[in-house]
Design a protein around this motif. Structure first.
Motif, PDB file in Angstrom:
ATOM      1  N   GLY A   1     -33.464  10.084 -15.741  1.00  0.00           N
ATOM      2  CA  GLY A   1     -34.301  11.228 -15.898  1.00  0.00           C
ATOM      3  C   GLY A   1     -35.534  10.839 -14.013  1.00  0.00           C
ATOM      4  O   GLY A   1     -35.712  12.430 -13.675  1.00  0.00           O
ATOM      5  N   GLN A   2     -35.079  10.170 -12.982  1.00  0.00           N
ATOM      6  CA  GLN A   2     -35.462   9.873 -11.855  1.00  0.00           C
ATOM      7  C   GLN A   2     -34.360   9.598 -11.107  1.00  0.00           C
ATOM      8  O   GLN A   2     -33.542  10.244 -10.767  1.00  0.00           O
ATOM      9  CB  GLN A   2     -36.232   8.594 -11.728  1.00  0.00           C
ATOM     10  N   PRO A   3     -34.718  10.046  -9.440  1.00  0.00           N
ATOM     11  CA  PRO A   3     -33.398   9.576  -8.239  1.00  0.00           C
ATOM     12  C   PRO A   3     -33.325   8.339  -8.222  1.00  0.00           C
ATOM     13  O   PRO A   3     -34.149   7.072  -8.832  1.00  0.00           O
ATOM     14  CB  PRO A   3     -34.478  10.219  -7.116  1.00  0.00           C
ATOM     15  N   PHE A   4     -32.165   8.392  -8.406  1.00  0.00           N
ATOM     16  CA  PHE A   4     -31.357   6.363  -7.898  1.00  0.00           C
ATOM     17  C   PHE A   4     -31.400   6.276  -6.655  1.00  0.00           C
ATOM     18  O   PHE A   4     -31.929   7.123  -5.586  1.00  0.00           O
ATOM     19  CB  PHE A   4     -29.616   6.654  -7.898  1.00  0.00           C
ATOM     20  N   THR A   5     -32.138   5.023  -6.898  1.00  0.00           N
ATOM     21  CA  THR A   5     -33.142   5.140  -5.591  1.00  0.00           C
ATOM     22  C   THR A   5     -32.339   3.456  -4.553  1.00  0.00           C
ATOM     23  O   THR A   5     -32.388   2.418  -5.451  1.00  0.00           O
ATOM     24  CB  THR A   5     -34.192   4.805  -5.304  1.00  0.00           C
ATOM     25  N   VAL A   6     -31.856   3.874  -3.379  1.00  0.00           N
ATOM     26  CA  VAL A   6     -31.702   2.098  -3.016  1.00  0.00           C
ATOM     27  C   VAL A   6     -32.236   1.486  -1.487  1.00  0.00           C
ATOM     28  O   VAL A   6     -32.355   2.638  -0.987  1.00  0.00           O
ATOM     29  CB  VAL A   6     -30.172   2.323  -2.702  1.00  0.00           C
ATOM     30  N   SER A   7     -33.011   0.898  -1.769  1.00  0.00           N
ATOM     31  CA  SER A   7     -33.952   0.245  -0.790  1.00  0.00           C
ATOM     32  C   SER A   7     -33.345  -1.342   0.067  1.00  0.00           C
ATOM     33  O   SER A   7     -32.891  -1.759  -1.112  1.00  0.00           O
ATOM     34  CB  SER A   7     -35.853   0.242  -1.303  1.00  0.00           C
ATOM     35  N   LEU A   8     -33.238  -0.761   1.271  1.00  0.00           N
ATOM     36  CA  LEU A   8     -32.969  -1.861   2.546  1.00  0.00           C
ATOM     37  C   LEU A   8     -34.517  -2.788   2.745  1.00  0.00           C
ATOM     38  O   LEU A   8     -34.062  -2.355   3.527  1.00  0.00           O
ATOM     39  CB  LEU A   8     -31.623  -1.884   2.455  1.00  0.00           C
ATOM     40  N   THR A   9     -33.619  -3.810   2.826  1.00  0.00           N
ATOM     41  CA  THR A   9     -35.055  -4.499   3.993  1.00  0.00           C
ATOM     42  C   THR A   9     -34.818  -5.917   4.935  1.00  0.00           C
ATOM     43  O   THR A   9     -34.286  -6.487   3.793  1.00  0.00           O
ATOM     44  CB  THR A   9     -36.323  -4.770   2.835  1.00  0.00           C
ATOM     45  N   THR A  10     -35.074  -5.636   5.957  1.00  0.00           N
ATOM     46  CA  THR A  10     -34.724  -6.690   6.398  1.00  0.00           C
ATOM     47  C   THR A  10     -34.330  -8.905   6.091  1.00  0.00           C
ATOM     48  O   THR A  10     -35.649  -8.545   5.651  1.00  0.00           O
ATOM     49  CB  THR A  10     -34.464  -6.649   8.218  1.00  0.00           C
ATOM     50  N   ALA A  11     -34.212  -9.278   6.594  1.00  0.00           N
ATOM     51  CA  ALA A  11     -34.422 -10.404   5.888  1.00  0.00           C
ATOM     52  C   ALA A  11     -35.896 -11.142   6.584  1.00  0.00           C
ATOM     53  O   ALA A  11     -36.089 -11.720   5.938  1.00  0.00           O
ATOM     54  CB  ALA A  11     -33.175 -11.646   6.090  1.00  0.00           C
ATOM     55  N   ASP A  12     -35.577 -10.233   8.024  1.00  0.00           N
ATOM     56  CA  ASP A  12     -37.254 -10.877   8.496  1.00  0.00           C
ATOM     57  C   ASP A  12     -39.076 -10.408   8.308  1.00  0.00           C
ATOM     58  O   ASP A  12     -39.669 -10.694   8.244  1.00  0.00           O
ATOM     59  CB  ASP A  12     -37.057 -10.703   9.779  1.00  0.00           C
ATOM     60  N   GLY A  13     -37.985  -8.733   6.986  1.00  0.00           N
ATOM     61  CA  GLY A  13     -38.775  -7.848   6.991  1.00  0.00           C
ATOM     62  C   GLY A  13     -39.941  -6.876   8.027  1.00  0.00           C
ATOM     63  O   GLY A  13     -40.479  -6.383   7.808  1.00  0.00           O
TER      64      GLY A  13
ATOM     65  N   PHE B   1     -28.762  11.116  -6.707  1.00  0.00           N
ATOM     66  CA  PHE B   1     -28.564  11.653  -7.334  1.00  0.00           C
ATOM     67  C   PHE B   1     -29.870  11.864  -8.662  1.00  0.00           C
ATOM     68  O   PHE B   1     -30.667  10.382  -8.911  1.00  0.00           O
ATOM     69  CB  PHE B   1     -27.285  11.707  -7.797  1.00  0.00           C
ATOM     70  N   VAL B   2     -29.867  11.857 -10.228  1.00  0.00           N
ATOM     71  CA  VAL B   2     -30.992  11.721 -10.965  1.00  0.00           C
ATOM     72  C   VAL B   2     -29.913  10.985 -12.062  1.00  0.00           C
ATOM     73  O   VAL B   2     -28.930  11.464 -12.169  1.00  0.00           O
ATOM     74  CB  VAL B   2     -31.488  13.161 -11.261  1.00  0.00           C
ATOM     75  N   VAL B   3     -30.166  10.547 -12.279  1.00  0.00           N
ATOM     76  CA  VAL B   3     -29.825   9.426 -13.579  1.00  0.00           C
ATOM     77  C   VAL B   3     -29.986   9.847 -14.930  1.00  0.00           C
ATOM     78  O   VAL B   3     -31.712  10.325 -15.291  1.00  0.00           O
ATOM     79  CB  VAL B   3     -31.044   8.215 -13.274  1.00  0.00           C
ATOM     80  N   GLU B   4     -28.265   9.542 -15.222  1.00  0.00           N
ATOM     81  CA  GLU B   4     -28.384  10.668 -16.540  1.00  0.00           C
ATOM     82  C   GLU B   4     -28.218   9.435 -17.869  1.00  0.00           C
ATOM     83  O   GLU B   4     -27.831   8.209 -17.171  1.00  0.00           O
ATOM     84  CB  GLU B   4     -27.342  11.349 -16.929  1.00  0.00           C
ATOM     85  N   LYS B   5     -28.525   9.223 -18.797  1.00  0.00           N
ATOM     86  CA  LYS B   5     -27.930   8.904 -19.937  1.00  0.00           C
ATOM     87  C   LYS B   5     -26.855   8.811 -19.718  1.00  0.00           C
ATOM     88  O   LYS B   5     -25.897   9.625 -20.282  1.00  0.00           O
ATOM     89  CB  LYS B   5     -28.656   8.809 -21.306  1.00  0.00           C
ATOM     90  N   ALA B   6     -25.936   7.365 -20.309  1.00  0.00           N
ATOM     91  CA  ALA B   6     -24.959   7.224 -20.583  1.00  0.00           C
ATOM     92  C   ALA B   6     -24.124   7.970 -21.611  1.00  0.00           C
ATOM     93  O   ALA B   6     -24.614   7.981 -23.355  1.00  0.00           O
ATOM     94  CB  ALA B   6     -24.381   5.668 -20.630  1.00  0.00           C
TER      95      ALA B   6
ATOM     96  N   ILE C   1     -28.327 -10.419   0.384  1.00  0.00           N
ATOM     97  CA  ILE C   1     -28.434 -12.074   0.072  1.00  0.00           C
ATOM     98  C   ILE C   1     -28.933 -11.891  -0.941  1.00  0.00           C
ATOM     99  O   ILE C   1     -28.715 -13.127  -1.725  1.00  0.00           O
ATOM    100  CB  ILE C   1     -28.995 -12.662   1.026  1.00  0.00           C
ATOM    101  N   CYS C   2     -29.964 -11.071  -1.554  1.00  0.00           N
ATOM    102  CA  CYS C   2     -30.162 -11.142  -2.541  1.00  0.00           C
ATOM    103  C   CYS C   2     -30.778  -9.574  -3.217  1.00  0.00           C
ATOM    104  O   CYS C   2     -30.638  -8.530  -2.570  1.00  0.00           O
ATOM    105  CB  CYS C   2     -31.563 -11.622  -2.820  1.00  0.00           C
ATOM    106  N   PHE C   3     -30.714  -9.702  -4.604  1.00  0.00           N
ATOM    107  CA  PHE C   3     -30.191  -8.407  -4.973  1.00  0.00           C
ATOM    108  C   PHE C   3     -32.153  -8.029  -6.126  1.00  0.00           C
ATOM    109  O   PHE C   3     -32.335  -8.951  -6.780  1.00  0.00           O
ATOM    110  CB  PHE C   3     -29.662  -8.268  -6.001  1.00  0.00           C
ATOM    111  N   ASP C   4     -32.546  -6.873  -6.603  1.00  0.00           N
ATOM    112  CA  ASP C   4     -33.675  -7.027  -7.343  1.00  0.00           C
ATOM    113  C   ASP C   4     -33.594  -4.799  -8.045  1.00  0.00           C
ATOM    114  O   ASP C   4     -33.346  -4.530  -7.183  1.00  0.00           O
ATOM    115  CB  ASP C   4     -35.166  -6.643  -6.366  1.00  0.00           C
ATOM    116  N   ILE C   5     -32.973  -5.087  -8.933  1.00  0.00           N
ATOM    117  CA  ILE C   5     -31.799  -4.455  -9.747  1.00  0.00           C
ATOM    118  C   ILE C   5     -33.132  -4.277 -10.792  1.00  0.00           C
ATOM    119  O   ILE C   5     -32.843  -4.411 -11.850  1.00  0.00           O
ATOM    120  CB  ILE C   5     -30.808  -5.128  -9.910  1.00  0.00           C
ATOM    121  N   ASP C   6     -33.515  -2.827 -10.952  1.00  0.00           N
ATOM    122  CA  ASP C   6     -34.602  -2.393 -12.173  1.00  0.00           C
ATOM    123  C   ASP C   6     -34.227  -1.270 -12.526  1.00  0.00           C
ATOM    124  O   ASP C   6     -33.739  -0.382 -12.363  1.00  0.00           O
ATOM    125  CB  ASP C   6     -35.709  -2.037 -11.433  1.00  0.00           C
ATOM    126  N   LEU C   7     -33.473  -1.330 -13.514  1.00  0.00           N
ATOM    127  CA  LEU C   7     -32.196  -0.983 -14.411  1.00  0.00           C
ATOM    128  C   LEU C   7     -32.904   0.085 -15.806  1.00  0.00           C
ATOM    129  O   LEU C   7     -32.784  -1.378 -16.725  1.00  0.00           O
ATOM    130  CB  LEU C   7     -30.647  -0.897 -13.978  1.00  0.00           C
TER     131      LEU C   7
END
Length: 877
Positions: free
Chosen positions: A481-493, A502-507, A532-538
């Motif tokens: 029900g919320q927008p699919f979001t990708v955030s990228l941050t350089t290693a130095d911050g 897109f809005v995420v739907e139930k499979a 180099i690293c991932f934080d996935i909130d799914l």
């Protein structure tokens, strides 16, 4: 200093846990200074050269934290390099900034008075195209940039001849971001200088100049090409012999290139350099091929990373040494850093590439002459060309790669060398047969002088749009029900971007797993980023199209690109434009320059009354002769003043003529001659700083080159009370600067021009050094370098073991005294350093007679036979 790159490098060097961005962001320079040397290595910048776009890509791919290059080919010290035009420079900056690498533009030459506005326009253009800093030699240019655009970062070039803490402190007060130190310094000296609160850049690898940088006139005095203008002809790499007054050769016969140092290499000294506080390690090589840049930068990158990680191995160190030896080198040495400057640092035998020794010839046989056919098309005659060939058998001691360029050099006659290509790979302790032009003597030395693997790698890198990808952390948010979001941050911050899609739907069928999202979001493909690293909130049971996921990821990459480059693109709004009137005035003054050569008799007569005949003497006896002959102002070097027994009345009249070099160890010898309220001629910025602190009346010697009135004004505003103009100036340039000077102006009118000052003693080529300069008898005897043109260059060595080399012909500007006086050059120097008593007397009398002739409107004398007019009428490029 580029903390961003250091932080990123620390991450990429192998830290497994995510960095604490807050601690990195808020770490002060004070805190960093108190970390261990190993930790400090993560904060040392690796600075790479780039003569053109291909080398730039090689430097990026190899891991450079910063890259220095030239924009255009007119105002940098490597004018013969490919350099960059505006389009290629803008693209290079874009690639570098996306990779987290800085770009420095070299403007490391002296600037003529009628070029300043053009150089300033180049700097402004480079800034708007993406330059991060400018490397500057000319003091006038530095003052102009700092006053016009204080937001621009300026680095003082090694060409400015800075070699102690006092000189660096002077630069600090000008607001510079960094000082590039002279190459001759020891690690202890670097450590002392690093305490001044200015980032210091140290020479780490590459070709060494024989002369202290920025004060060499050898190329310009032997032709029209000036090292201070980026056009050095490298006469120091040519053959010379050392002879005595009888023209007997006294240098050892196997020593052919007496002014040719080996190349510098500090890869084994990195812990020492890091501990000293050096903030940037510079690799020389803007004239070098891309494969050289790639191999050398890669070797130093891996060595610094190993230092950060605290882990290394003998095999890794051996591999790095092999990379360096198979890149262009004349032999590798770290003598200066260790405090020595003897024969060990000289490449007396050859000035070309030595490569790495990999084996020797063990046999060979001549083959039938080969026949090459040429022509024969459209009924033309077929021409046959026969050439000899042979198979040469090599015993291999080190690995050889297919296509490597080999040099085979006989021991009995090294001049009869040849080259051949390796037909296949060869392992150590094997035999390799190569095709060559002739059979070579058994025992001939075999070297790899070009690595085909490095060449091919550099060629491949040049074709890449992203030679190095930037490490980023990835955060994905996928909630039903919320927008699919990708955030990228350089290693130095420092940079981050977040994009919603897109809005995420139930499979409806199979839900998406964390592993699948990691895989698909991590496919960054042709973008300049690498996860180099991932934080996935799914959420559980989420469904989505992977093509839609790819679109959001691509948008996030584009957004991060825009965020990184935004600051550079906003520069146009806050970078002040240059005055059109200033450029018009400069062009107008340049058009009138020719008229300055016309002597204004009235002005010449008037100013002749103020003329001072100045004489540089070496002893009290010579000073007495000079006084009797009509000298009105006496100068003497610190060594002459320290060694002679000078009467008090004479000593009070003598102006100290201090050295071109003032390192920490020279202070005790030089500083006592800088006295409150008394005149002193200073030869470098350290001595000027000391004179200003002591309220002495500092005169700027010609070895602090002032090629424009902006530089004169800058140093006069700092407190200088007089200037001596450089021998590379034309008569019109001298006239212009003198006309606009507010302090007395001096110029050498009679004597030899000093062309080089070296830390290495040329007399060591005799093989008779006793390592005690005070008692050395060789030092007391006249010596000359004889070159391939059969000319003779006088050589002197002082009590510090530093050699000075003088021009082969005496310089004579006496026939131009009327023009010099008419435009305000009132201090006329006779350099009597190399003159006998009789010659001193005659030279002074001749100048005195010429001054009298100007007063009385009589003809001036003709130029002395065998003397040179230098560049008075032949401008350097």
């Amino acid at each position: 200093m580029n903390d961003r790159n250091r932080r990123e490098r620390a991450c990429a060097a192998g830290e497994k846990n995510r960095m604490n961005e807050a601690s990195w962001t808020h770490a002060s320079s004070h805190e960093l200074e108190h970390t261990t040397p190993l930790a400090n290595a993560a904060f040392v910048e690796l600075l790479a050269p780039a003569g053109g776009p291909s080398a730039f890509s090689a430097a990026l791919a190899a891991g450079a934290d910063a890259i220095y290059c030239g924009l255009g080919s007119n105002f940098n010290a490597r004018r013969s390099a490919d350099n960059f035009d505006d389009a290629s420079f803008a693209e290079a900056c874009r690639r570098a900034h996306l990779a987290g690498t800085r770009v420095y533009v070299t403007v490391n030459v002296v600037v003529k008075w009628d070029e300043m506005q053009r150089v300033l326009r180049l700097i402004r253009r480079a800034w708007l195209l993406g330059a991060d800093a400018f490397i500057i030699q000319d003091w006038g240019l530095l003052w102009q940039v700092r006053s016009t655009w204080p937001q621009m970062e300026c680095h003082v070039s090694t060409q400015a001849n800075i070699h102690d803490a006092r000189g660096v402190a002077f630069c600090r007060e000008l607001g510079v971001g960094r000082v590039t130190l002279s190459r001759e310094l020891t690690s202890q000296e670097i450590g002392r200088i690093a305490q001044e609160g200015v980032d210091v850049e140290c020479f780490s690898h590459g070709a060494l100049c024989f002369c202290y940088s920025g004060i060499c006139h050898m190329s310009s005095m032997r032709g029209e090409r000036s090292a201070n203008r980026g056009a050095c002809a490298q006469p120091c790499r040519l053959p010379y012999v050392l002879v005595d007054t009888d023209h007997t050769v006294v240098s050892r016969p196997e020593f052919e290139r007496l002014l040719c140092p080996k190349d510098y290499c500090t890869i084994d000294d990195l812990p020492e350099l890091v501990a000293s506080g050096a903030k940037s390690l510079k690799i020389e090589g803007r004239m070098k091929a891309p494969e050289y840049v790639y191999s050398v930068v890669r070797a130093y990158r891996e060595a610094l990373d190993a230092l950060v990680a605290g882990e290394d191995s003998d095999s890794n160190r051996a591999y790095r040494h092999r990379l360096l030896k198979r890149s262009f080198n004349r032999g590798l040495i770290d003598a200066y850093l260790q405090g020595t400057a003897g024969n060990e640092m000289m490449s007396y035998e050859r000035s070309n590439n030595r490569g790495e020794t990999v084996g020797e010839v063990v046999g060979g046989r001549a083959l039938e002459d080969a026949v090459e056919k040429k022509g024969g098309l459209n009924g033309g005659r077929v021409k046959l060309r026969r050439y000899k060939q042979a198979d040469v058998d090599l015993a291999v001691h080190a690995p050889i790669g297919k296509g490597d360029l080999l040099e085979i050099r006989p021991l009995d006659d090294p001049t009869k060398f040849l080259t051949a290509l390796a037909p296949c790979d060869a392992e150590p302790d094997s035999t390799l047969t190569v095709r060559a032009a002739r059979v070579m003597a058994v025992g001939s030395v075999v070297r790899v002088i070009r690595s085909e693997a490095a060449r091919a790698q550099a060629e491949r890198i040049a074709s890449l749009d992203c030679p190095r990808k930037r490490a980023v952390s990835v955060r994905v948010s996928a909630h039903i029900g919320q927008p699919f979001t990708v955030s990228l941050t350089t290693a130095d911050g420092e940079h981050s971007a977040s994009v919603q899609g897109f809005v995420v739907e139930k499979a409806r069928t199979k839900p998406v797993s964390t592993e699948e999202l990691r895989e698909h979001v991590g496919r960054m493909g042709s973008s300049p980023f690498e996860p180099i690293c991932f934080d996935i909130d799914l959420d559980a049971e989420c469904g989505m199209s992977f093509s839609a996921v790819h679109g959001v990821r691509a948008d996030a990459c584009m957004a991060l690109e825009e965020r990184i480059l935004a600051g550079y693109r906003a520069r146009e709004k806050n970078t002040a434009p240059l005055s059109r009137r200033a450029a018009e005035n400069e062009r107008s003054a340049a058009a009138k320059a020719a008229s300055l050569l016309l002597s204004d008799r009235a002005s010449a007569q008037t100013r002749a009354k103020d003329a001072e005949i100045c004489v540089l003497v070496t002893s009290p006896e010579q000073a007495r002769i000079a006084q009797a002959a009509g000298a009105s102002r006496l100068y003497a070097s610190a060594d002459a003043l320290n060694q002679g027994v000078w009467p008090d009345d004479m000593l009070a009249r003598v102006v100290p003529w201090l050295d071109e070099v003032c390192r920490e160890a020279d202070h005790l010898r030089l500083d006592p001659w800088i006295r409150t309220g008394a005149p002193v001629a200073v030869g470098n910025i350290s001595e000027l700083a000391c004179a200003l602190d002591c309220h002495a009346m500092a005169e700027i010697r010609e070895c602090i080159p002032l090629h424009n009135d902006y530089a004169v004004s800058a140093l006069v505003n700092s407190g200088a009370c007089g200037v001596w103009l450089n021998s590379e100036l034309t008569l019109a340039e001298i006239a212009h600067i003198a006309e606009n000077a507010s302090v007395p102006v001096g110029y050498l009118v009679s004597g030899r021009i000093r062309t080089m000052t070296s830390e290495h003693c040329v007399l060591m080529a005799t093989g008779k050094c006793i390592h005690d300069c005070d008692t050395c008898k060789l030092r007391q005897e006249p010596h000359y370098l004889r070159g391939i043109d059969n000319d003779y260059l006088p050589v002197t060595t002082d009590t510090q073991g530093r050699s000075r080399i003088w021009a082969p012909q005496p310089f004579d500007a006496v026939p131009e005294l009327d023009v010099l006086l008419a435009h305000g050059v009132t201090r006329l120097m006779v350099d009597a350093t190399l003159l006998t008593k009789e010659q001193t007397e005659r030279a002074i009398a001749r100048v005195a007679s010429a001054v009298a002739a100007v007063k009385q409107e009589r003809a001036l004398p003709s130029r002395l036979e065998g003397a040179t007019q230098g560049h008075l009428f032949s401008p350097i490029g």
